[in-house]
Design a protein around this motif. Structure first.
Motif, PDB file in Angstrom:
ATOM      1  N   TYR A  11       0.854  -1.190   0.000  1.00 41.85           N
ATOM      2  CA  TYR A  11       0.000   0.000   0.000  1.00 41.85           C
ATOM      3  C   TYR A  11       0.892   1.243   0.000  1.00 41.85           C
ATOM      4  O   TYR A  11       1.631   1.489   0.951  1.00 41.85           O
ATOM      5  CB  TYR A  11      -0.931   0.016   1.218  1.00 41.85           C
ATOM      6  CG  TYR A  11      -1.782   1.266   1.295  1.00 41.85           C
ATOM      7  CD1 TYR A  11      -2.750   1.525   0.320  1.00 41.85           C
ATOM      8  CD2 TYR A  11      -1.604   2.193   2.317  1.00 41.85           C
ATOM      9  CE1 TYR A  11      -3.532   2.669   0.370  1.00 41.85           C
ATOM     10  CE2 TYR A  11      -2.370   3.340   2.385  1.00 41.85           C
ATOM     11  CZ  TYR A  11      -3.330   3.573   1.400  1.00 41.85           C
ATOM     12  OH  TYR A  11      -4.099   4.724   1.450  1.00 41.85           O
ATOM     13  N   ASN A  12       0.857   1.978  -1.083  1.00 42.82           N
ATOM     14  CA  ASN A  12       1.643   3.213  -1.243  1.00 42.82           C
ATOM     15  C   ASN A  12       3.128   2.985  -0.978  1.00 42.82           C
ATOM     16  O   ASN A  12       3.787   3.780  -0.307  1.00 42.82           O
ATOM     17  CB  ASN A  12       1.096   4.316  -0.319  1.00 42.82           C
ATOM     18  CG  ASN A  12      -0.224   4.866  -0.795  1.00 42.82           C
ATOM     19  OD1 ASN A  12      -0.619   4.673  -1.949  1.00 42.82           O
ATOM     20  ND2 ASN A  12      -0.943   5.543   0.089  1.00 42.82           N
ATOM     21  N   ASP A  38      -1.823  -5.113  -4.603  1.00 41.04           N
ATOM     22  CA  ASP A  38      -1.857  -3.666  -4.386  1.00 41.04           C
ATOM     23  C   ASP A  38      -3.168  -3.323  -3.676  1.00 41.04           C
ATOM     24  O   ASP A  38      -4.247  -3.441  -4.249  1.00 41.04           O
ATOM     25  CB  ASP A  38      -1.765  -2.952  -5.737  1.00 41.04           C
ATOM     26  CG  ASP A  38      -1.651  -1.453  -5.597  1.00 41.04           C
ATOM     27  OD1 ASP A  38      -1.875  -0.935  -4.486  1.00 41.04           O
ATOM     28  OD2 ASP A  38      -1.345  -0.788  -6.602  1.00 41.04           O
ATOM     29  N   SER A  41      -3.464   1.349  -3.698  1.00 42.26           N
ATOM     30  CA  SER A  41      -2.469   2.413  -3.537  1.00 42.26           C
ATOM     31  C   SER A  41      -2.849   3.640  -4.352  1.00 42.26           C
ATOM     32  O   SER A  41      -3.513   3.549  -5.397  1.00 42.26           O
ATOM     33  CB  SER A  41      -1.085   1.916  -3.991  1.00 42.26           C
ATOM     34  OG  SER A  41      -0.613   0.898  -3.157  1.00 42.26           O
ATOM     35  N   THR A  45       2.680   2.542  -7.497  1.00 40.47           N
ATOM     36  CA  THR A  45       2.995   1.138  -7.243  1.00 40.47           C
ATOM     37  C   THR A  45       2.800   0.282  -8.488  1.00 40.47           C
ATOM     38  O   THR A  45       3.652  -0.541  -8.848  1.00 40.47           O
ATOM     39  CB  THR A  45       2.144   0.593  -6.087  1.00 40.47           C
ATOM     40  OG1 THR A  45       2.528   1.254  -4.866  1.00 40.47           O
ATOM     41  CG2 THR A  45       2.328  -0.914  -5.919  1.00 40.47           C
TER      42      THR A  45
END
Length: 313
Positions: A11-12, A38, A41, A45
């Motif tokens: 995440y991010n 993911d 995000s 990413t």
């Protein structure tokens, strides 16, 4: 089908996931697939993952943010390998991690369906801060109740069928997610220890990127472990139970959770009333009360600065 499915929740983490994936692609053992999940995000990413251009890497995206355990469960559902190895998206592996871990587990026979390796803790600049080197192997049911000696998902590998057997990870937890999984798995398999530091575990000071930095989440997670596995804790031999309650006491006192610290502190005293233990508990309660007072002052200051408070004034 690949032998190992590497599940990477993210995440991010576009700023660091490339290094994580490069450490995976540098493995000397190549019979694996990577599933990057993911968790909605808002950064680059997707582009970073796709830039790796390796057919072993699969990208799966959540439509909305659901949390790390939900992302890991998504990865498990997509896994085609006989084994799942977890890798957090800001951690890195030594090149021989996968191969040595699988070889060591297989050498011990079918009763060993899980494995962990030692870790090196580093900050966001790659500077080493600590080495985690707990050595334990075999029947781990009692030992994992005392503390999460494994330390991180990134050090862990397990047979896929065992994850499916226990229903995957608990998506309601905010912390202690790995510990909860390890406790449940310990009822079904024996554990292999690869006594080498083959994982670089990132601790980003002040970055807030890990739940383990969030005191309320840590307290909630430890409360959950105590409640969910209360029968198991009550069944521990008294010395083990006292050891386990001491670990919980240290966590609660450090977080300023006075009530929780007092409750488990009484449990510690039931097994150990030596003066040295009494002194440690008294110091811990003092620390807990100080932390709680600091938190109350911070909350009061924040409340006084809120727009509503300003209008009332």
């Amino acid at each position: 089908m690949p032998a190992i499915s590497v599940v990477i929740p993210s995440y991010n983490r576009g700023y660091c996931i490339g290094d994580t994936l490069q450490s995976l692609l540098s493995q000397t053992y190549g019979d694996f697939e990577a599933i990057v999940v993911d968790d909605a995000s808002e950064d680059d990413t997707r582009e970073r993952v796709q830039a790796m251009a390796d057919p072993r890497i699969r990208y799966v995206a959540h439509r909305y943010n659901r949390g790390g355990n939900a992302a890991r469960n998504t990865g498990i559902r997509h896994a085609r390998g006989d084994y799942v190895a977890f890798l957090d998206s800001d951690d890195q592996w030594a090149p021989d991690k996968l191969g040595k871990q699988l070889e060591g587990m297989l050498s011990l026979g079918p009763d060993y369906g899980a494995s962990y390796t030692w870790m090196v803790c580093v900050d966001q600049h790659g500077r080493e801060s600590e080495r985690i080197s707990h050595r334990f192997e075999g029947d781990w049911r009692e030992r994992i109740l005392v503390s999460n000696f494994i330390g991180s998902f990134s050090a862990f590998m397990v047979r896929t069928n065992l994850l499916n057997q226990i229903g995957g990870l608990d998506e309601n937890l905010r912390s202690c997610q790995d510990w909860d999984l390890f406790i449940r798995l310990s009822r079904h398999t024996r554990l292999h220890c690869l006594a080498e530091h083959l994982v670089g575990y990132t601790r980003r000071v002040g970055g807030g990127n890990r739940i383990s930095e969030n005191s309320p989440a840590v307290v909630q997670g430890h409360r959950h472990i105590l409640f969910k596995f209360s029968t198991d804790y009550n069944a521990l031999p008294r010395p083990r139970r006292t050891e386990a309650m001491s670990v919980f006491f240290n966590v609660f006192s450090a977080a300023g959770a006075v009530g929780d610290a007092a409750r488990v502190g009484l449990e510690v005293l039931r097994g150990d009333i030596r003066p040295t233990r009494l002194l440690l508990l008294a110091r811990g309660m003092g620390r807990a009360m100080k932390r709680a007072a600091v938190r109350r002052r911070a909350m009061a200051l924040q409340s006084s600065r809120s727009p509503i408070a300003s209008r009332v004034a």
